[in-house]
Design a protein around this motif. Structure first.
Motif, PDB file in Angstrom:
ATOM      1  N   LEU A 138       8.123  -6.325  59.783  1.00  0.00           N
ATOM      2  CA  LEU A 138       8.925  -5.424  60.606  1.00  0.00           C
ATOM      3  C   LEU A 138       9.957  -6.198  61.422  1.00  0.00           C
ATOM      4  O   LEU A 138      11.123  -5.795  61.514  1.00  0.00           O
ATOM      5  N   GLU A 139       9.533  -7.322  62.001  1.00  0.00           N
ATOM      6  CA  GLU A 139      10.483  -8.117  62.779  1.00  0.00           C
ATOM      7  C   GLU A 139      11.579  -8.692  61.883  1.00  0.00           C
ATOM      8  O   GLU A 139      12.757  -8.701  62.248  1.00  0.00           O
ATOM      9  N   ARG A 140      11.187  -9.168  60.695  1.00  0.00           N
ATOM     10  CA  ARG A 140      12.192  -9.710  59.777  1.00  0.00           C
ATOM     11  C   ARG A 140      13.206  -8.638  59.387  1.00  0.00           C
ATOM     12  O   ARG A 140      14.424  -8.879  59.361  1.00  0.00           O
ATOM     13  N   SER A 141      12.712  -7.452  59.079  1.00  0.00           N
ATOM     14  CA  SER A 141      13.602  -6.368  58.682  1.00  0.00           C
ATOM     15  C   SER A 141      14.478  -5.946  59.859  1.00  0.00           C
ATOM     16  O   SER A 141      15.671  -5.651  59.699  1.00  0.00           O
ATOM     17  N   TRP A 142      13.877  -5.924  61.056  1.00  0.00           N
ATOM     18  CA  TRP A 142      14.638  -5.614  62.274  1.00  0.00           C
ATOM     19  C   TRP A 142      15.771  -6.615  62.473  1.00  0.00           C
ATOM     20  O   TRP A 142      16.905  -6.237  62.771  1.00  0.00           O
ATOM     21  N   ARG A 143      15.476  -7.897  62.274  1.00  0.00           N
ATOM     22  CA  ARG A 143      16.496  -8.940  62.432  1.00  0.00           C
ATOM     23  C   ARG A 143      17.655  -8.745  61.455  1.00  0.00           C
ATOM     24  O   ARG A 143      18.813  -9.045  61.768  1.00  0.00           O
ATOM     25  N   ALA A 144      17.332  -8.254  60.251  1.00  0.00           N
ATOM     26  CA  ALA A 144      18.377  -8.057  59.241  1.00  0.00           C
ATOM     27  C   ALA A 144      19.327  -6.925  59.620  1.00  0.00           C
ATOM     28  O   ALA A 144      20.451  -6.861  59.111  1.00  0.00           O
ATOM     29  N   CYS A 145      18.887  -6.036  60.518  1.00  0.00           N
ATOM     30  CA  CYS A 145      19.678  -4.855  60.867  1.00  0.00           C
ATOM     31  C   CYS A 145      20.215  -4.879  62.293  1.00  0.00           C
ATOM     32  O   CYS A 145      21.163  -4.153  62.607  1.00  0.00           O
TER      33      CYS A 145
END
Length: 321
Positions: free
Chosen positions: A299-306
């Motif tokens: 979730l954090e990785r995906s959040w960082r991508a956005c």
């Protein structure tokens, strides 16, 4: 037929709570089965019942052994029987911290008081001595601190005038036999409960900076940024588009990464029918052994991508402390 969770029950005595669990497990809709009854006491009466009912048993006397050595033997038996959970039913040994850590979230216990009242022993005498109107029983998750884990369920039992610890204990035991099978069934079923899984994902997603919830194509989604211009960084999928999975959908770095994850770990990942073409991968939640730290990392990785750079910089700064 739905898959049943495999449980090892640890006992030290007569095993009446074990028996309640065992007979409840024989119901057609029971979500668990008992694969082992293990004891530190070779004379434990519950062992005979388990053998009579065709359940595998194991005995390892604690006498002459350290707590750690006893735990290693009991754990090896549980693991060898394929147990996914350990349920303590009158097991009169305190588990070592290492044991509890290895089985974190997968050991349950029943305690004859209304926790957090009266941890430890002599609970009925203490409740009567305090003038309480009710005693009772609690089912809780086992942690390193005695009788301090999350309380899953409780039943109150009225204290009568003139009650002794023994008379109160006899009524509380009846309540235990009713409560324990239900609480265990509910707990081991949480991994297939969309509401429970969604709540876990929601807590993790909304803990990230400047996130909010918004439906997308009829499913819950999570965005970073403003209500007007925010970007989706995760979607919750409850068996949508005909798939059997309950999952959280997150962004990968590329189609190559997505396909590699699905090919090498099909028990963990799948390519979503709708979002997969855009590089989203499904992290399967309705499976045994879900690592929620791993889900949080995705979730954090995906959040960082956005997320806008001003937010990622803030999170990077926070990570330094």
């Amino acid at each position: 037929m739905a898959r049943k969770a495999k449980i090892a029950v640890f006992i030290s005595g007569g095993g009446t709570n074990m028996a309640a669990l065992l007979y409840a497990s024989r119901a057609p809709d029971a979500p668990f089965e008992i694969v082992l009854v293990a004891s530190n006491n070779p004379q434990a009466g519950g062992l005979e019942l388990a053998r009579l009912e065709g359940v595998e048993t194991f005995v390892h006397s604690h006498k002459g052994h350290s707590r750690e050595a006893q735990d290693i033997a009991m754990e090896a038996a549980a693991s060898g029987a394929g147990a996914e959970y350990i349920v303590l039913a009158g097991y009169m040994r305190i588990l070592s911290e290492d044991f509890v850590r290895r089985w974190e979230g997968r050991i349950l216990n029943i305690h004859p008081s209304l926790l957090p009242k009266y941890k430890g022993l002599d609970t009925h005498a203490r409740a009567i001595g305090a003038g309480d109107s009710h005693g009772g029983v609690s089912v809780h998750v086992v942690t390193a601190e005695l009788d301090a884990g999350e309380v899953l369920a409780q039943t109150r039992v009225a204290i009568a005038e003139g009650d002794t610890p023994d008379t109160l204990a006899a009524r509380v035991l009846l309540a235990e036999h009713q409560l324990y099978p239900r609480a265990v069934a509910e707990y081991v079923s949480r991994g297939n409960d969309p509401d429970f899984l969604y709540a876990k994902v929601r807590d993790l997603a909304l803990a990230l900076p400047e996130t909010h919830e918004k439906d997308s194509h009829g499913s819950p989604g999570f965005r970073v940024g403003t209500e007007k211009s925010g970007k989706f960084f995760a979607h919750f999928s409850d068996q949508h588009h005909g798939v059997e999975h309950i999952a959280v959908l997150v962004k990968t770095s590329s189609m190559d990464e997505l396909l590699n994850l699905v090919e090498t770990q099909p028990e963990v990942y799948f390519k979503p029918a709708y979002y997969g073409a855009s590089g989203w991968v499904g992290v399967i939640l309705n499976r045994s052994g879900v690592d929620w730290d791993h889900v949080a990392e995705w979730l954090e990785r995906s959040w960082r991508a956005c997320a806008p750079s001003r937010l990622t910089k803030l999170l990077d700064a926070a990570d330094q402390f």
